[in-house]
Design an enzyme around this catalytic site. Sequence first.
Site, short mmCIF file in Angstrom:
data_model
loop_
_atom_site.label_atom_id
_atom_site.label_comp_id
_atom_site.label_asym_id
_atom_site.label_seq_id
_atom_site.Cartn_x
_atom_site.Cartn_y
_atom_site.Cartn_z
N LYS A 87 25.74 9.07 34.94
CA LYS A 87 24.99 7.98 34.34
C LYS A 87 23.49 8.27 34.45
CE LYS A 87 24.65 2.89 34.73
NZ LYS A 87 25.18 1.72 35.49
N SER A 167 27.08 -1.82 32.98
CA SER A 167 26.10 -0.95 32.36
C SER A 167 26.50 0.51 32.31
CB SER A 167 24.75 -1.09 33.08
OG SER A 167 24.87 -0.66 34.43
N SER A 191 29.24 -3.35 36.82
CA SER A 191 28.80 -2.26 35.94
C SER A 191 29.64 -1.00 36.02
CB SER A 191 27.33 -1.91 36.23
OG SER A 191 26.48 -2.90 35.71
#
Length: 504
Positions: A87, A167, A191
């Site tokens: 990420k 996210s 997330s």
Amino acid sequence: MTISPARIALPLLSLAIALTLPQARPAQARDLAVPPEVVAEQERIRRHEDAGEAIGAIIAAALDVEAQAAKLAASGRPLAGRTVLVKDNVETREWPTTAGSLALVANDTRRDAPLIARLRAAGGVVSGKTNLSEWANIRSTRSTSGWSAVSGLTRNPHAPTRNSCGSSSGSGAAVAAGFAWAAIGTETDGSITCPASVNGVVGLKPTVGLVSRTHVVPISSSQDTAGPMARSVRDAALLLSAIAGSDPLDPATRDADAHRGDFTAGLDDASLQGVRIGVLRKAVGSRKDVAALFDAALADMRRAGAELVEIDWQPDPAMGEAEYAVLLYELRETIDAYLSASPAAIPVRSLAEVIDFNAANADREMTWFGQEIFEQAVTKTDREAYLKARADSLRMARTEGLDKLLADNRVVALVAPTAGPAWTSDLVNGDNYASDIGMGSIAAIAGAPHLSVPMGAVHDLPIGLSFMGPAWSDHRMLKLGAAYERARTPPLPVPPMLAAAKSD
């Protein structure tokens, strides 16, 4: 179809990043066999990310993945050349770490976060960076999950018009699409687990403090953690074994070494026989199709020998209000500290400067939504109010919540649907998810482990099953998840791109 300026800029940004990297040297792998699964992953990326209607999961990709994998496959290390996407709020030495924001496109720190250093030491290949909800979805109350100004919108591989949640949007979508063996996500509240659920993969939000947060773009010193996302519980456990451990720069990890180890141990013969599990019935929400799928999961666990205990509980809304107050205060505090310490030549050194940058670049940064959460956070300086909110949120989530429910009902874990089916992405109106499904916030606020495992689908859209336990019970949750995987009977959906590849 309207294409955002961010989406047009993506190939240029990727090219600019790639040109700064050393080129791969094919000779390194000349006499070494490239693992066939890595070859297949790279082909999927070429077909479904580099050409045509892209999923939009990857921000930047390594140029020498196959060479690295070939070299490490025979190394005898635990990960042995397996590919991992990261990420883009976690620092890696090859690329800038942008958190999806144009303010950080120059955030090229040339360093690895400690968790990435551990991953490499275990023989893992960092194959690229994944898109995310910009600033980990803490900028606006009406954002669209999976959108960032750097890379546009990440689509759900199961249905490209549907959302990939956030996210850790790109991490979840990339694993589901078969672009890598596994991925690193981060979570403050939902997330990792929500993208895992709606993309049909496994995601573990570990106990806060099991994995280092150093050199990770932060939101909350109380709740932030990185964690694994993979296609099976065993793979997630293997990745967690590599990245877990104490870090002298992160005080929260002081006890991590005492709790780390081989998280794959005992997974193959883990059993639900005689295990008491609490059922959070009020987390099912109002959808009958999700309720039916959850009932099927409970029936599978019961057949496998689990003792299920129905628990009539739901959180006090005040818990969420206290959590939000905590996050606003810690957002300003932690972002200011991270930006001021970055060794890169970035144009922002505080949250206030990020707000000004976004306003000055509104035509690109605020095309679809604003920054009202940032604007609230920058004003939160009352430490006494913050400390009270933190104490209140911990009391409601941990002392009177998770820990009390486990103890009073004599259960080792709580289960609930993780989230509802993926919703249609809508950049104009923002997210439209089923907010009455799931209770993952209790584990997030308490800093406790939360594992999401696929349990089936509603209208071919994946739904995850959550296992939540007390702090440092990560291994126990993984064992429960592995036992459930073997007991599960509903079929799991396959992204069309993978189904088409199997039929070729």
